[in-house]
Design a protein around this motif. Structure first.
Motif, PDB file in Angstrom:
ATOM      1  N   ARG A  82       0.825  -1.212   0.000  1.00  0.00           N
ATOM      2  CA  ARG A  82       0.000   0.000   0.000  1.00  0.00           C
ATOM      3  C   ARG A  82       0.854   1.255   0.000  1.00  0.00           C
ATOM      4  O   ARG A  82       0.526   2.229  -0.664  1.00  0.00           O
ATOM      5  CB  ARG A  82      -0.930   0.003   1.213  1.00  0.00           C
ATOM      6  N   SER A  83       1.963   1.251   0.744  1.00  0.00           N
ATOM      7  CA  SER A  83       2.779   2.465   0.837  1.00  0.00           C
ATOM      8  C   SER A  83       3.640   2.683  -0.395  1.00  0.00           C
ATOM      9  O   SER A  83       3.852   3.817  -0.807  1.00  0.00           O
ATOM     10  CB  SER A  83       3.651   2.428   2.085  1.00  0.00           C
ATOM     11  N   ASN A  84       4.157   1.609  -0.996  1.00  0.00           N
ATOM     12  CA  ASN A  84       5.019   1.756  -2.174  1.00  0.00           C
ATOM     13  C   ASN A  84       4.924   0.498  -3.030  1.00  0.00           C
ATOM     14  O   ASN A  84       5.765  -0.401  -2.919  1.00  0.00           O
ATOM     15  CB  ASN A  84       6.465   2.015  -1.737  1.00  0.00           C
ATOM     16  N   PRO A  85       3.939   0.430  -3.929  1.00  0.00           N
ATOM     17  CA  PRO A  85       3.747  -0.778  -4.735  1.00  0.00           C
ATOM     18  C   PRO A  85       4.935  -1.105  -5.631  1.00  0.00           C
ATOM     19  O   PRO A  85       5.255  -2.268  -5.829  1.00  0.00           O
ATOM     20  CB  PRO A  85       2.516  -0.469  -5.585  1.00  0.00           C
ATOM     21  N   THR A  86       5.616  -0.103  -6.143  1.00  0.00           N
ATOM     22  CA  THR A  86       6.754  -0.343  -7.031  1.00  0.00           C
ATOM     23  C   THR A  86       7.881  -1.052  -6.295  1.00  0.00           C
ATOM     24  O   THR A  86       8.465  -2.008  -6.796  1.00  0.00           O
ATOM     25  CB  THR A  86       7.262   0.983  -7.624  1.00  0.00           C
ATOM     26  N   ARG A  87       8.185  -0.573  -5.079  1.00  0.00           N
ATOM     27  CA  ARG A  87       9.240  -1.204  -4.285  1.00  0.00           C
ATOM     28  C   ARG A  87       8.863  -2.632  -3.942  1.00  0.00           C
ATOM     29  O   ARG A  87       9.691  -3.551  -4.004  1.00  0.00           O
ATOM     30  CB  ARG A  87       9.492  -0.402  -3.009  1.00  0.00           C
ATOM     31  N   SER A  88       7.596  -2.859  -3.594  1.00  0.00           N
ATOM     32  CA  SER A  88       7.144  -4.206  -3.250  1.00  0.00           C
ATOM     33  C   SER A  88       7.281  -5.154  -4.433  1.00  0.00           C
ATOM     34  O   SER A  88       7.706  -6.296  -4.277  1.00  0.00           O
ATOM     35  CB  SER A  88       5.688  -4.173  -2.783  1.00  0.00           C
ATOM     36  N   ARG A  93      10.209  -9.553  -7.202  1.00  0.00           N
ATOM     37  CA  ARG A  93      11.034  -9.967  -8.346  1.00  0.00           C
ATOM     38  C   ARG A  93      12.420 -10.401  -7.892  1.00  0.00           C
ATOM     39  O   ARG A  93      12.954 -11.400  -8.361  1.00  0.00           O
ATOM     40  CB  ARG A  93      11.168  -8.813  -9.343  1.00  0.00           C
ATOM     41  N   SER A  94      13.005  -9.636  -6.975  1.00  0.00           N
ATOM     42  CA  SER A  94      14.333  -9.962  -6.467  1.00  0.00           C
ATOM     43  C   SER A  94      14.332 -11.316  -5.766  1.00  0.00           C
ATOM     44  O   SER A  94      15.250 -12.128  -5.949  1.00  0.00           O
ATOM     45  CB  SER A  94      14.793  -8.877  -5.505  1.00  0.00           C
ATOM     46  N   LYS A  95      13.308 -11.586  -4.979  1.00  0.00           N
ATOM     47  CA  LYS A  95      13.222 -12.885  -4.284  1.00  0.00           C
ATOM     48  C   LYS A  95      13.084 -14.026  -5.286  1.00  0.00           C
ATOM     49  O   LYS A  95      13.718 -15.075  -5.139  1.00  0.00           O
ATOM     50  CB  LYS A  95      12.053 -12.888  -3.310  1.00  0.00           C
ATOM     51  N   PHE A  96      12.255 -13.832  -6.323  1.00  0.00           N
ATOM     52  CA  PHE A  96      12.114 -14.874  -7.342  1.00  0.00           C
ATOM     53  C   PHE A  96      13.410 -15.086  -8.113  1.00  0.00           C
ATOM     54  O   PHE A  96      13.764 -16.219  -8.443  1.00  0.00           O
ATOM     55  CB  PHE A  96      10.959 -14.558  -8.299  1.00  0.00           C
ATOM     56  N   ARG A  97      14.129 -13.993  -8.418  1.00  0.00           N
ATOM     57  CA  ARG A  97      15.421 -14.139  -9.102  1.00  0.00           C
ATOM     58  C   ARG A  97      16.400 -14.927  -8.242  1.00  0.00           C
ATOM     59  O   ARG A  97      17.139 -15.778  -8.736  1.00  0.00           O
ATOM     60  CB  ARG A  97      16.012 -12.763  -9.430  1.00  0.00           C
ATOM     61  N   ASP A  98      16.399 -14.647  -6.940  1.00  0.00           N
ATOM     62  CA  ASP A  98      17.287 -15.365  -6.031  1.00  0.00           C
ATOM     63  C   ASP A  98      16.921 -16.850  -5.977  1.00  0.00           C
ATOM     64  O   ASP A  98      17.800 -17.714  -6.031  1.00  0.00           O
ATOM     65  CB  ASP A  98      17.217 -14.748  -4.633  1.00  0.00           C
TER      66      ASP A  98
END
Length: 125
Positions: A82-88, A93-98
């Protein structure tokens, strides 16, 4: 119809009066005490207009469905969305890449001609 995790809800479980302050605190992730003090100060500063808005929000907004979040981590995640959808989105994406990188490493290790690994597997049989 499923409940939206990004919508504002009244939090009746932690309410003192109508659940508006606790709903704002749950929605934003700010401590409920700070929200209550802020609403009280704004009510005094605006000659009661905030109190009118508070009552209207308490009347119009829906109660938070029971079991909306699976855990405290789930609630924190959705507060971040809710506060920052882009960062979320970037974090997911970063977790899936990892995860993808780690799975690729496992695949390379498993499919390579690593004699030490083959010996260990044979010794387990």
């Amino acid at each position: 119809m499923s409940a939206s995790r990004t919508k504002f809800y009244l939090d009746k479980q932690n309410a003192k009066w109508m659940g508006v302050c606790s709903g704002i605190a749950e929605y934003t992730g700010i401590d409920v005490t700070l929200v209550r003090v802020g609403v009280a100060l704004l009510t005094l500063a605006t000659s009661g207009w905030v109190l009118i808005a508070y009552v209207i929000m308490g009347w119009v907004a829906e109660k938070k469905p029971v079991g909306l979040y699976d855990s405290a981590d789930d609630a924190r995640f959705w507060q971040g969305v809710r506060s920052n959808p882009t960062r979320s989105t970037a974090e997911v994406r970063s977790k899936f890449r990892d995860i993808d990188r780690r799975l690729a490493d496992i695949e390379v290790m498993y499919t390579s001609r690593n004699s030490r690994l083959a010996d260990e597997i044979d010794s387990l049989r």
